[in-house]
Design an enzyme around this catalytic site. Structure first.
Site, mmCIF file in Angstrom:
data_model
loop_
_atom_site.group_PDB
_atom_site.id
_atom_site.type_symbol
_atom_site.label_atom_id
_atom_site.label_comp_id
_atom_site.label_asym_id
_atom_site.label_seq_id
_atom_site.Cartn_x
_atom_site.Cartn_y
_atom_site.Cartn_z
ATOM 1 N N CYS A 87 1.108 -1.301 0.070
ATOM 2 C CA CYS A 87 0.127 0.207 -0.058
ATOM 3 C C CYS A 87 0.659 1.048 -0.164
ATOM 4 O O CYS A 87 1.703 0.941 1.050
ATOM 5 C CB CYS A 87 -0.755 -0.012 1.109
ATOM 6 N N HIS A 129 -9.096 -3.554 -2.825
ATOM 7 C CA HIS A 129 -7.947 -2.607 -1.488
ATOM 8 C C HIS A 129 -8.247 -1.311 -1.836
ATOM 9 O O HIS A 129 -8.606 -0.999 -0.848
ATOM 10 C CB HIS A 129 -6.787 -2.793 -2.593
ATOM 11 N N GLU A 130 -8.786 -0.461 -2.763
ATOM 12 C CA GLU A 130 -9.229 0.996 -3.096
ATOM 13 C C GLU A 130 -10.938 0.630 -2.484
ATOM 14 O O GLU A 130 -10.968 1.941 -1.430
ATOM 15 C CB GLU A 130 -9.256 1.364 -4.482
ATOM 16 N N HIS A 133 -9.886 1.474 1.564
ATOM 17 C CA HIS A 133 -9.710 2.165 1.785
ATOM 18 C C HIS A 133 -10.992 3.408 1.133
ATOM 19 O O HIS A 133 -11.066 4.091 2.361
ATOM 20 C CB HIS A 133 -9.370 2.971 0.286
#
Length: 156
Positions: A87, A129-130, A133
Site C-alpha cells: 500500500c 484494496h481501494e 480504503h
C-alpha cells in the site's frame, strides 16, 4: 496534478468516505488528480482519502488499464487468491493477503453514466484494496491478529 499520498497514521485513512452527491468542477479535479497520481511506476490504485479527500472515488492502473470509479459498490466477489499486497500509505511493506479472485464493481463516471468493472487476479485485488480504503480500512487489517499486531508495533 500528482498528489502526495497520506501515510499510515493519518486519520483520514480510517474515515469512511462520503458519497459524491453531484458531478462538480471539484469532482472533476479530484478524478484528474487521482488519475495523475496513480499513473506512476509501481502503482495499481489510489483512493481519494489517500490524497486527503473524503469522497468515494478511486483510480486504478492494472496491466495498462487506467480508470476510475465514482461511488463504487461491490456487486459480487467469487473465488480466492493469495499473494503479496502492499500500500502506498504503508510504504516499504508487503504482506501475503487472501482476497476473492473475481469481482464486479459498479459506480458512475464523470458524465453520471453507470460503469461496471469486472476484474480478476491483480485487478480484483486492486479494486477491493481501494474499496477498503473508501470504507476506512487498510489491507493490514486483513492480516491475522499476531501478524497485524507486529506490523502495527513497527509503525509506532
Amino acid at each position: 496534478m500528482i498528489r502526495e499520498i497520506r501515510p499510515f497514521g493519518d486519520p483520514i485513512l480510517r474515515t469512511t468516505c462520503d458519497p459524491v452527491r453531484g458531478i462538480t468542477p471539484g469532482t472533476r479535479s479530484v478524478v484528474r488528480d487521482l488519475l495523475d497520481t496513480v499513473d506512476q511506476p509501481g502503482r495499481a490504485g489510489v483512493a481519494a482519502n489517500q490524497i486527503g479527500v473524503g469522497l468515494r472515488i478511486f483510480s486504478y492502473l492494472v496491466d495498462g488499464d487506467l480508470g476510475y470509479l465514482i461511488n463504487p459498490e461491490l456487486v459480487s466477489a467469487t473465488g480466492e487468491q493469495s499473494g503479496p499486497e502492499g500500500c502506498l500509505s504503508v510504504p516499504g511493506h508487503s504482506f501475503e493477503v487472501t482476497r476473492p479472485d473475481r469481482v464486479e464493481v459498479t459506480g458512475i463516471d464523470l458524465d453520471g453514466a453507470p460503469v461496471t468493472v469486472v476484474g480478476t487476479g491483480l485487478l480484483a485485488r486492486a479494486l477491493l484494496h481501494e474499496l477498503d480504503h473508501l470504507d476506512g480500512r487498510l489491507y493490514i487489517d486483513l492480516l491475522p491478529g499476531s501478524r497485524r499486531r507486529e506490523v502495527l508495533r513497527a509503525f509506532r
